[in-house]
Write a protein that holds these residues in place. Structure first.
Motif, PDB file in Angstrom:
ATOM      1  N   VAL A  62      38.624  43.036  44.623  1.00 52.49           N
ATOM      2  CA  VAL A  62      37.822  44.159  44.634  1.00 52.49           C
ATOM      3  C   VAL A  62      36.977  44.166  46.109  1.00 52.49           C
ATOM      4  O   VAL A  62      36.807  43.180  46.766  1.00 52.49           O
ATOM      5  CB  VAL A  62      36.632  44.254  43.546  1.00 52.49           C
ATOM      6  CG1 VAL A  62      37.438  44.684  42.221  1.00 52.49           C
ATOM      7  CG2 VAL A  62      35.879  43.270  43.644  1.00 52.49           C
ATOM      8  N   THR A  63      36.380  45.268  46.708  1.00 56.57           N
ATOM      9  CA  THR A  63      35.695  45.171  47.884  1.00 56.57           C
ATOM     10  C   THR A  63      34.291  44.592  47.702  1.00 56.57           C
ATOM     11  O   THR A  63      33.613  44.793  46.517  1.00 56.57           O
ATOM     12  CB  THR A  63      35.564  46.530  48.447  1.00 56.57           C
ATOM     13  OG1 THR A  63      34.808  47.381  47.493  1.00 56.57           O
ATOM     14  CG2 THR A  63      36.771  47.339  49.027  1.00 56.57           C
ATOM     15  N   VAL A  73      26.866  33.637  40.023  1.00 56.35           N
ATOM     16  CA  VAL A  73      27.921  34.109  39.540  1.00 56.35           C
ATOM     17  C   VAL A  73      29.072  33.242  39.195  1.00 56.35           C
ATOM     18  O   VAL A  73      29.306  32.402  39.932  1.00 56.35           O
ATOM     19  CB  VAL A  73      28.268  35.344  40.439  1.00 56.35           C
ATOM     20  CG1 VAL A  73      29.391  36.101  39.610  1.00 56.35           C
ATOM     21  CG2 VAL A  73      27.449  36.280  40.672  1.00 56.35           C
ATOM     22  N   ASP A  74      29.504  33.194  38.120  1.00 56.69           N
ATOM     23  CA  ASP A  74      30.539  32.448  37.487  1.00 56.69           C
ATOM     24  C   ASP A  74      31.809  32.486  38.161  1.00 56.69           C
ATOM     25  O   ASP A  74      32.316  33.726  38.402  1.00 56.69           O
ATOM     26  CB  ASP A  74      30.761  32.381  36.204  1.00 56.69           C
ATOM     27  CG  ASP A  74      31.988  31.948  35.288  1.00 56.69           C
ATOM     28  OD1 ASP A  74      32.495  30.952  36.074  1.00 56.69           O
ATOM     29  OD2 ASP A  74      32.301  31.605  34.168  1.00 56.69           O
ATOM     30  N   PRO A  75      32.118  31.679  39.085  1.00 56.19           N
ATOM     31  CA  PRO A  75      33.214  31.866  40.022  1.00 56.19           C
ATOM     32  C   PRO A  75      34.604  32.061  39.451  1.00 56.19           C
ATOM     33  O   PRO A  75      35.687  32.350  39.875  1.00 56.19           O
ATOM     34  CB  PRO A  75      33.328  30.603  40.920  1.00 56.19           C
ATOM     35  CG  PRO A  75      32.599  29.780  40.145  1.00 56.19           C
ATOM     36  CD  PRO A  75      31.645  30.458  39.248  1.00 56.19           C
ATOM     37  N   SER A  76      34.648  31.639  37.838  1.00 57.92           N
ATOM     38  CA  SER A  76      35.972  31.997  37.205  1.00 57.92           C
ATOM     39  C   SER A  76      36.158  33.451  36.935  1.00 57.92           C
ATOM     40  O   SER A  76      37.228  33.848  36.447  1.00 57.92           O
ATOM     41  CB  SER A  76      36.000  31.158  35.916  1.00 57.92           C
ATOM     42  OG  SER A  76      34.996  31.563  35.060  1.00 57.92           O
ATOM     43  N   VAL A  77      34.941  34.114  36.983  1.00 60.23           N
ATOM     44  CA  VAL A  77      34.993  35.769  36.983  1.00 60.23           C
ATOM     45  C   VAL A  77      35.021  36.383  38.042  1.00 60.23           C
ATOM     46  O   VAL A  77      35.754  37.240  38.027  1.00 60.23           O
ATOM     47  CB  VAL A  77      33.807  36.076  35.790  1.00 60.23           C
ATOM     48  CG1 VAL A  77      33.834  37.561  35.832  1.00 60.23           C
ATOM     49  CG2 VAL A  77      33.770  35.291  34.626  1.00 60.23           C
ATOM     50  N   PHE A  78      34.163  36.058  39.157  1.00 57.84           N
ATOM     51  CA  PHE A  78      34.070  36.684  40.360  1.00 57.84           C
ATOM     52  C   PHE A  78      33.886  35.603  41.457  1.00 57.84           C
ATOM     53  O   PHE A  78      32.690  35.053  41.520  1.00 57.84           O
ATOM     54  CB  PHE A  78      32.804  37.879  40.062  1.00 57.84           C
ATOM     55  CG  PHE A  78      32.763  38.515  41.340  1.00 57.84           C
ATOM     56  CD1 PHE A  78      33.336  39.808  41.480  1.00 57.84           C
ATOM     57  CD2 PHE A  78      31.767  38.303  42.199  1.00 57.84           C
ATOM     58  CE1 PHE A  78      33.198  40.680  42.611  1.00 57.84           C
ATOM     59  CE2 PHE A  78      31.338  39.278  43.384  1.00 57.84           C
ATOM     60  CZ  PHE A  78      31.952  40.277  43.258  1.00 57.84           C
ATOM     61  N   GLU A  79      34.687  35.533  42.439  1.00 60.08           N
ATOM     62  CA  GLU A  79      34.669  34.691  43.635  1.00 60.08           C
ATOM     63  C   GLU A  79      34.748  35.610  44.744  1.00 60.08           C
ATOM     64  O   GLU A  79      35.666  35.979  45.095  1.00 60.08           O
ATOM     65  CB  GLU A  79      35.856  33.531  43.382  1.00 60.08           C
ATOM     66  CG  GLU A  79      35.526  32.708  44.317  1.00 60.08           C
ATOM     67  CD  GLU A  79      36.765  31.625  44.306  1.00 60.08           C
ATOM     68  OE1 GLU A  79      36.753  30.749  44.930  1.00 60.08           O
ATOM     69  OE2 GLU A  79      37.815  32.020  43.682  1.00 60.08           O
ATOM     70  N   LYS A  84      36.560  40.542  50.557  1.00 57.88           N
ATOM     71  CA  LYS A  84      37.136  41.079  49.250  1.00 57.88           C
ATOM     72  C   LYS A  84      36.793  39.773  48.085  1.00 57.88           C
ATOM     73  O   LYS A  84      36.501  38.686  48.680  1.00 57.88           O
ATOM     74  CB  LYS A  84      38.558  40.804  49.155  1.00 57.88           C
ATOM     75  CG  LYS A  84      39.247  41.626  50.099  1.00 57.88           C
ATOM     76  CD  LYS A  84      39.029  43.124  49.904  1.00 57.88           C
ATOM     77  CE  LYS A  84      39.988  43.893  51.251  1.00 57.88           C
ATOM     78  NZ  LYS A  84      39.279  45.210  51.379  1.00 57.88           N
ATOM     79  N   CYS A  85      36.668  40.035  46.983  1.00 60.83           N
ATOM     80  CA  CYS A  85      36.310  39.065  45.912  1.00 60.83           C
ATOM     81  C   CYS A  85      37.398  39.147  44.861  1.00 60.83           C
ATOM     82  O   CYS A  85      37.994  40.272  44.462  1.00 60.83           O
ATOM     83  CB  CYS A  85      34.847  39.573  45.115  1.00 60.83           C
ATOM     84  SG  CYS A  85      33.634  39.251  46.275  1.00 60.83           S
ATOM     85  N   LEU A  86      37.694  38.038  44.236  1.00 59.62           N
ATOM     86  CA  LEU A  86      38.873  37.773  43.368  1.00 59.62           C
ATOM     87  C   LEU A  86      38.143  37.763  41.913  1.00 59.62           C
ATOM     88  O   LEU A  86      37.298  37.198  41.633  1.00 59.62           O
ATOM     89  CB  LEU A  86      39.657  36.405  43.710  1.00 59.62           C
ATOM     90  CG  LEU A  86      40.677  36.172  42.575  1.00 59.62           C
ATOM     91  CD1 LEU A  86      41.870  37.139  43.073  1.00 59.62           C
ATOM     92  CD2 LEU A  86      40.849  34.482  42.843  1.00 59.62           C
ATOM     93  N   VAL A  87      38.957  38.668  41.201  1.00 60.38           N
ATOM     94  CA  VAL A  87      38.396  38.759  39.603  1.00 60.38           C
ATOM     95  C   VAL A  87      39.111  38.032  38.759  1.00 60.38           C
ATOM     96  O   VAL A  87      40.324  38.043  38.770  1.00 60.38           O
ATOM     97  CB  VAL A  87      38.139  40.321  39.328  1.00 60.38           C
ATOM     98  CG1 VAL A  87      38.026  40.828  37.896  1.00 60.38           C
ATOM     99  CG2 VAL A  87      37.407  41.132  40.213  1.00 60.38           C
TER     100      VAL A  87
END
Length: 121
Positions: A62-63, A73-79, A84-87
């Motif tokens: 996501v942007t 923020v838990d990086p396993s959910v949102f990094e 861009k951020c990896l979900v």
């Protein structure tokens, strides 16, 4: 009459074959709501990312340009990876499933789906 039947049969076949390819980035919905909590003087926001299609999508990004937060923020959910951020660590977000995380900042960040890979279904 025979040609009409062939056209209808071809359309039905095409619909059945393409069902696994019906999902797209447009099926990813991102909702943000204020939780009412404050973290270090910043309002907390809960973000829910939902896949509104029956097919799983993975490598979902996501942007998130300029994303900041006053809480971890838990990086396993949102990094965060640059703009861009990896979900969900890139793992599949199954059909009609959601994943959520919270962050604290003011104002809230507006996020949009940026890319994903649609699994066959």
């Amino acid at each position: 009459m025979a040609s009409s039947s062939n056209v209808i049969a071809a359309i039905l076949t095409l619909c059945l074959v393409s069902q696994g390819f019906c999902c797209s980035l447009e099926d990813i919905v991102i909702g943000t709501v204020r939780t009412g909590a404050e973290i270090q003087g910043k309002p907390e926001w809960k973000v829910t990312v939902t896949n509104n299609c029956k097919c799983a999508q993975h490598e979902l990004r996501v942007t998130c340009q300029g994303f900041q937060t006053a809480e971890t923020v838990d990086p396993s959910v949102f990094e965060q990876q640059g703009d861009k951020c990896l979900v969900n660590q890139g793992n599949a977000l199954n059909g009609f499933a959601s994943v959520s995380f919270s962050y604290a900042w003011d104002p809230p960040f507006i996020m949009f789906p940026s890319s994903s890979v649609v699994d066959d279904c």
